[in-house]
Design a protein around this motif. Structure first.
Motif, PDB file in Angstrom:
ATOM      1  N   SER A 114      77.221   7.643 -37.362  1.00  0.00           N
ATOM      2  CA  SER A 114      77.998   6.702 -38.166  1.00  0.00           C
ATOM      3  C   SER A 114      78.111   7.111 -39.630  1.00  0.00           C
ATOM      4  O   SER A 114      78.953   6.576 -40.351  1.00  0.00           O
ATOM      5  CB  SER A 114      77.382   5.300 -38.071  1.00  0.00           C
ATOM      6  OG  SER A 114      76.024   5.317 -38.504  1.00  0.00           O
ATOM      7  N   VAL A 115      77.266   8.027 -40.080  1.00  0.00           N
ATOM      8  CA  VAL A 115      77.288   8.474 -41.474  1.00  0.00           C
ATOM      9  C   VAL A 115      78.103   9.753 -41.576  1.00  0.00           C
ATOM     10  O   VAL A 115      77.925  10.679 -40.780  1.00  0.00           O
ATOM     11  CB  VAL A 115      75.853   8.711 -41.998  1.00  0.00           C
ATOM     12  CG1 VAL A 115      75.887   9.304 -43.404  1.00  0.00           C
ATOM     13  CG2 VAL A 115      75.072   7.412 -42.003  1.00  0.00           C
ATOM     14  N   SER A 116      78.988   9.803 -42.559  1.00  0.00           N
ATOM     15  CA  SER A 116      79.782  11.010 -42.771  1.00  0.00           C
ATOM     16  C   SER A 116      78.870  12.192 -43.089  1.00  0.00           C
ATOM     17  O   SER A 116      77.901  12.050 -43.849  1.00  0.00           O
ATOM     18  CB  SER A 116      80.762  10.796 -43.923  1.00  0.00           C
ATOM     19  OG  SER A 116      81.363  12.009 -44.300  1.00  0.00           O
ATOM     20  N   PRO A 117      79.147  13.375 -42.528  1.00  0.00           N
ATOM     21  CA  PRO A 117      78.323  14.540 -42.863  1.00  0.00           C
ATOM     22  C   PRO A 117      78.275  14.842 -44.354  1.00  0.00           C
ATOM     23  O   PRO A 117      77.251  15.301 -44.865  1.00  0.00           O
ATOM     24  CB  PRO A 117      79.005  15.677 -42.083  1.00  0.00           C
ATOM     25  CG  PRO A 117      79.676  14.998 -40.945  1.00  0.00           C
ATOM     26  CD  PRO A 117      80.136  13.667 -41.478  1.00  0.00           C
ATOM     27  N   VAL A 118      79.372  14.575 -45.062  1.00  0.00           N
ATOM     28  CA  VAL A 118      79.378  14.798 -46.509  1.00  0.00           C
ATOM     29  C   VAL A 118      78.378  13.870 -47.188  1.00  0.00           C
ATOM     30  O   VAL A 118      77.640  14.279 -48.094  1.00  0.00           O
ATOM     31  CB  VAL A 118      80.789  14.590 -47.075  1.00  0.00           C
ATOM     32  CG1 VAL A 118      80.778  14.687 -48.600  1.00  0.00           C
ATOM     33  CG2 VAL A 118      81.754  15.615 -46.490  1.00  0.00           C
ATOM     34  N   VAL A 119      78.323  12.623 -46.741  1.00  0.00           N
ATOM     35  CA  VAL A 119      77.357  11.673 -47.298  1.00  0.00           C
ATOM     36  C   VAL A 119      75.934  12.134 -46.992  1.00  0.00           C
ATOM     37  O   VAL A 119      75.035  12.026 -47.835  1.00  0.00           O
ATOM     38  CB  VAL A 119      77.617  10.262 -46.729  1.00  0.00           C
ATOM     39  CG1 VAL A 119      76.529   9.284 -47.184  1.00  0.00           C
ATOM     40  CG2 VAL A 119      78.991   9.761 -47.153  1.00  0.00           C
ATOM     41  N   ALA A 120      75.712  12.656 -45.793  1.00  0.00           N
ATOM     42  CA  ALA A 120      74.388  13.169 -45.444  1.00  0.00           C
ATOM     43  C   ALA A 120      73.988  14.297 -46.385  1.00  0.00           C
ATOM     44  O   ALA A 120      72.844  14.374 -46.844  1.00  0.00           O
ATOM     45  CB  ALA A 120      74.388  13.644 -43.995  1.00  0.00           C
ATOM     46  N   GLY A 121      74.935  15.201 -46.683  1.00  0.00           N
ATOM     47  CA  GLY A 121      74.627  16.267 -47.626  1.00  0.00           C
ATOM     48  C   GLY A 121      74.320  15.739 -49.016  1.00  0.00           C
ATOM     49  O   GLY A 121      73.398  16.217 -49.692  1.00  0.00           O
ATOM     50  N   LEU A 122      75.064  14.725 -49.456  1.00  0.00           N
ATOM     51  CA  LEU A 122      74.814  14.139 -50.776  1.00  0.00           C
ATOM     52  C   LEU A 122      73.434  13.477 -50.831  1.00  0.00           C
ATOM     53  O   LEU A 122      72.778  13.475 -51.887  1.00  0.00           O
ATOM     54  CB  LEU A 122      75.906  13.121 -51.109  1.00  0.00           C
ATOM     55  CG  LEU A 122      77.289  13.693 -51.424  1.00  0.00           C
ATOM     56  CD1 LEU A 122      78.303  12.575 -51.599  1.00  0.00           C
ATOM     57  CD2 LEU A 122      77.236  14.558 -52.677  1.00  0.00           C
ATOM     58  N   ILE A 123      72.991  12.915 -49.722  1.00  0.00           N
ATOM     59  CA  ILE A 123      71.660  12.298 -49.685  1.00  0.00           C
ATOM     60  C   ILE A 123      70.592  13.348 -49.957  1.00  0.00           C
ATOM     61  O   ILE A 123      69.641  13.114 -50.720  1.00  0.00           O
ATOM     62  CB  ILE A 123      71.439  11.619 -48.318  1.00  0.00           C
ATOM     63  CG1 ILE A 123      72.346  10.395 -48.187  1.00  0.00           C
ATOM     64  CG2 ILE A 123      69.972  11.217 -48.148  1.00  0.00           C
ATOM     65  CD1 ILE A 123      72.303   9.755 -46.818  1.00  0.00           C
ATOM     66  N   TYR A 124      70.734  14.524 -49.343  1.00  0.00           N
ATOM     67  CA  TYR A 124      69.751  15.581 -49.575  1.00  0.00           C
ATOM     68  C   TYR A 124      69.806  16.096 -51.005  1.00  0.00           C
ATOM     69  O   TYR A 124      68.776  16.451 -51.583  1.00  0.00           O
ATOM     70  CB  TYR A 124      69.982  16.725 -48.590  1.00  0.00           C
ATOM     71  CG  TYR A 124      69.446  16.436 -47.211  1.00  0.00           C
ATOM     72  CD1 TYR A 124      68.078  16.471 -46.952  1.00  0.00           C
ATOM     73  CD2 TYR A 124      70.304  16.102 -46.169  1.00  0.00           C
ATOM     74  CE1 TYR A 124      67.580  16.189 -45.698  1.00  0.00           C
ATOM     75  CE2 TYR A 124      69.816  15.821 -44.908  1.00  0.00           C
ATOM     76  CZ  TYR A 124      68.454  15.865 -44.677  1.00  0.00           C
ATOM     77  OH  TYR A 124      67.971  15.573 -43.440  1.00  0.00           O
ATOM     78  N   VAL A 125      70.999  16.138 -51.592  1.00  0.00           N
ATOM     79  CA  VAL A 125      71.106  16.523 -52.995  1.00  0.00           C
ATOM     80  C   VAL A 125      70.419  15.486 -53.877  1.00  0.00           C
ATOM     81  O   VAL A 125      69.723  15.822 -54.846  1.00  0.00           O
ATOM     82  CB  VAL A 125      72.583  16.691 -53.399  1.00  0.00           C
ATOM     83  CG1 VAL A 125      72.713  16.925 -54.903  1.00  0.00           C
ATOM     84  CG2 VAL A 125      73.212  17.845 -52.637  1.00  0.00           C
ATOM     85  N   LEU A 126      70.580  14.212 -53.540  1.00  0.00           N
ATOM     86  CA  LEU A 126      69.956  13.144 -54.310  1.00  0.00           C
ATOM     87  C   LEU A 126      68.433  13.208 -54.228  1.00  0.00           C
ATOM     88  O   LEU A 126      67.737  12.916 -55.207  1.00  0.00           O
ATOM     89  CB  LEU A 126      70.446  11.782 -53.799  1.00  0.00           C
ATOM     90  CG  LEU A 126      69.826  10.531 -54.437  1.00  0.00           C
ATOM     91  CD1 LEU A 126      70.162  10.470 -55.921  1.00  0.00           C
ATOM     92  CD2 LEU A 126      70.308   9.270 -53.720  1.00  0.00           C
ATOM     93  N   VAL A 127      67.915  13.605 -53.089  1.00  0.00           N
ATOM     94  CA  VAL A 127      66.466  13.643 -52.907  1.00  0.00           C
ATOM     95  C   VAL A 127      65.868  14.942 -53.421  1.00  0.00           C
ATOM     96  O   VAL A 127      64.853  14.939 -54.139  1.00  0.00           O
ATOM     97  CB  VAL A 127      66.113  13.439 -51.419  1.00  0.00           C
ATOM     98  CG1 VAL A 127      64.603  13.580 -51.194  1.00  0.00           C
ATOM     99  CG2 VAL A 127      66.578  12.074 -50.946  1.00  0.00           C
ATOM    100  N   PHE A 128      66.489  16.087 -53.082  1.00  0.00           N
ATOM    101  CA  PHE A 128      65.874  17.379 -53.367  1.00  0.00           C
ATOM    102  C   PHE A 128      66.566  18.168 -54.477  1.00  0.00           C
ATOM    103  O   PHE A 128      66.090  19.256 -54.819  1.00  0.00           O
ATOM    104  CB  PHE A 128      65.877  18.245 -52.093  1.00  0.00           C
ATOM    105  CG  PHE A 128      65.130  17.642 -50.946  1.00  0.00           C
ATOM    106  CD1 PHE A 128      63.739  17.517 -50.973  1.00  0.00           C
ATOM    107  CD2 PHE A 128      65.811  17.181 -49.827  1.00  0.00           C
ATOM    108  CE1 PHE A 128      63.054  16.965 -49.910  1.00  0.00           C
ATOM    109  CE2 PHE A 128      65.138  16.619 -48.760  1.00  0.00           C
ATOM    110  CZ  PHE A 128      63.754  16.505 -48.793  1.00  0.00           C
ATOM    111  N   GLY A 129      67.679  17.666 -55.002  1.00  0.00           N
ATOM    112  CA  GLY A 129      68.391  18.383 -56.053  1.00  0.00           C
ATOM    113  C   GLY A 129      67.629  18.428 -57.356  1.00  0.00           C
ATOM    114  O   GLY A 129      66.602  17.759 -57.544  1.00  0.00           O
ATOM    115  N   ALA A 130      68.147  19.215 -58.312  1.00  0.00           N
ATOM    116  CA  ALA A 130      67.469  19.388 -59.599  1.00  0.00           C
ATOM    117  C   ALA A 130      67.299  18.062 -60.336  1.00  0.00           C
ATOM    118  O   ALA A 130      66.301  17.846 -61.028  1.00  0.00           O
ATOM    119  CB  ALA A 130      68.253  20.381 -60.459  1.00  0.00           C
ATOM    120  N   GLN A 131      68.275  17.153 -60.199  1.00  0.00           N
ATOM    121  CA  GLN A 131      68.200  15.839 -60.838  1.00  0.00           C
ATOM    122  C   GLN A 131      67.800  14.753 -59.839  1.00  0.00           C
ATOM    123  O   GLN A 131      67.922  13.569 -60.142  1.00  0.00           O
ATOM    124  CB  GLN A 131      69.561  15.496 -61.462  1.00  0.00           C
ATOM    125  CG  GLN A 131      70.112  16.544 -62.404  1.00  0.00           C
ATOM    126  CD  GLN A 131      69.196  16.811 -63.581  1.00  0.00           C
ATOM    127  OE1 GLN A 131      68.561  15.897 -64.105  1.00  0.00           O
ATOM    128  NE2 GLN A 131      69.124  18.068 -64.006  1.00  0.00           N
TER     129      GLN A 131
END
Length: 299
Positions: A114-131
Motif C-alpha cells: 500500500s505504500v509507494s516505493p518512492v515513499v519507502a525510499g524517502l523513509i530510509y533517507v529520513l532515518v539513515f540520511g545525513a540529516q
C-alpha cells in the motif's frame, strides 16, 4: 428416461457460450496480450539490436553496465534469502497461532503493497540520511547506509517483503494444524515438525513466492532510485542504469541493458511455469494414488 436425457442438454446450455462469444473473448485476450506484453517486449529487443550485434555487445561490455548487473544480482541474492526467512516466520506465526495483535501484524505484512516505493525510499533517507534521525551517529562511526549498497538492499527488502509471506499465509491456513499436532503428539520437536511436516507441505508455495520476490527485487526502481544516489559503477542497479543511459540519449545501450532485464524476466517466467507444471503433476499423481471408491452394487 426422457427427463434424464434433457438434463445434460440444459446443463450444457447453461455453462457454455456460443462459438462467436468464445472466439470474441479469445481474440480480445490475445489482442490485449499482443498490445501490452508482446509488442513492448519485441520493441526492446528490436531497439537493442538496431545497430547490429557489434553495437549490442559493445554496450554490454561497458564497465558501468557490468557493475549495474553485479549490483542487481547482489541485491537479489541478499534480499531474497532475508525475505525467505522473514516470510516463513510471519506466515507461520499468522497461520498457526492465535494471539492479540494478529490483525495488526497481518496489516504490517501488507504495508509495502500500500505504500509507494518512492515513499519507502524517502523513509530510509529520513532515518539513515545525513540529516536523518540516525545520520549524525552513522557519520561519527563512518557507516554509510543511504547512497550506498546497504540502503539499496534495505529498500529492496522492504518492497519485496510481502511476496513470500502472502503466498504462504493462505496456504498454511488452508492446511490447518492437524498434521503438526499429530507430529508433536508422536514426540517430534518443534524443528522436526517444521522440517519434516510443515516445509514439505508448503514447498511449492514457497518456491512460487521466492520466484516472485526475486523478480521484483531485480526490477525494483522507485525505492532504490531514492536511496541509491545514482553513482555510476557503484550504486546503480540495472533499472537505474537504463534510465541514465536513456536520459543521455544512448538508446541502443539503454535497450541493450533493458534486454538483459527482459531475458531475466523470461527466465523467471519459464521457472514459474516449470514449477506450476511440476506441482500439477504431483497433484495428479497424488489423486491417482488415492483409494478408489468401492464398486457400486450390482443388485
Amino acid at each position: 428416461m426422457s427427463s434424464s436425457k434433457k438434463t445434460p442438454s440444459r446443463v450444457q446450455a447453461g455453462t457454455t457460450e456460443s462459438t462467436l462469444v468464445r472466439w470474441l473473448l479469445t481474440g480480445l485476450a490475445l489482442a490485449f496480450m499482443a498490445l501490452f506484453l508482446l509488442l513492448p517486449l519485441a520493441a526492446v529487443f528490436t531497439e537493442a539490436l538496431r545497430n547490429g550485434w557489434g553495437a549490442y555487445l559493445e554496450a554490454l561490455k561497458d564497465p558501468d553496465a557490468w557493475a549495474a548487473v553485479r549490483l542487481t544480482l547482489l541485491t537479489a541474492a541478499v534480499a531474497v534469502p532475508l525475505n525467505l526467512v522473514f516470510g516463513i516466520a510471519a506466515a507461520w506465526c499468522i497461520a498457526k497461532y492465535e494471539f492479540k495483535g494478529k490483525a495488526f501484524l497481518t496489516t504490517l505484512v501488507d504495508l509495502p503493497f500500500s505504500v509507494s516505493p518512492v515513499v519507502a525510499g524517502l523513509i530510509y533517507v529520513l532515518v539513515f540520511g545525513a540529516q536523518g534521525w540516525l545520520g549524525p551517529w552513522l557519520q561519527e562511526h563512518d557507516i554509510r547506509i543511504v547512497f550506498a549498497v546497504p540502503g539499496i538492499i534495505l529498500a529492496t527488502v522492504f518492497v519485496t517483503f510481502p511476496f513470500i509471506a502472502r503466498e504462504l499465509i493462505p496456504l498454511m491456513q488452508a492446511q490447518g494444524n492437524d498434521e503438526e499436532q499429530a507430529a508433536i503428539v508422536l514426540g517430534a520437536s518443534g524443528w522436526q515438525t517444521f522440517w519434516y511436516v510443515t516445509l514439505p507441505n508448503i514447498k511449492w508455495g514457497l518456491i512460487y513466492g521466492v520466484i516472485l520476490c526475486n523478480a521484483r527485487a531485480m526490477g525494483e526502481f522507485g525505492a532504490v532510485s531514492v536511496v541509491s544516489g545514482h553513482i555510476r559503477g557503484q550504486t546503480n542497479t540495472m533499472p537505474l542504469h537504463v534510465e541514465i543511459l536513456y536520459n543521455e540519449y544512448q538508446s541502443v545501450a539503454a535497450f541493450a541493458v533493458a534486454s538483459l532485464l527482459a531475458l531475466l524476466a523470461l527466465v523467471t517466467l519459464a521457472i514459474k511455469s516449470a514449477v506450476e507444471w511440476r506441482h500439477e503433476r504431483e497433484l495428479k499423481a497424488g489423486a491417482e494414488l488415492s483409494p478408489e471408491r468401492p464398486a457400486a452394487s450390482t443388485h
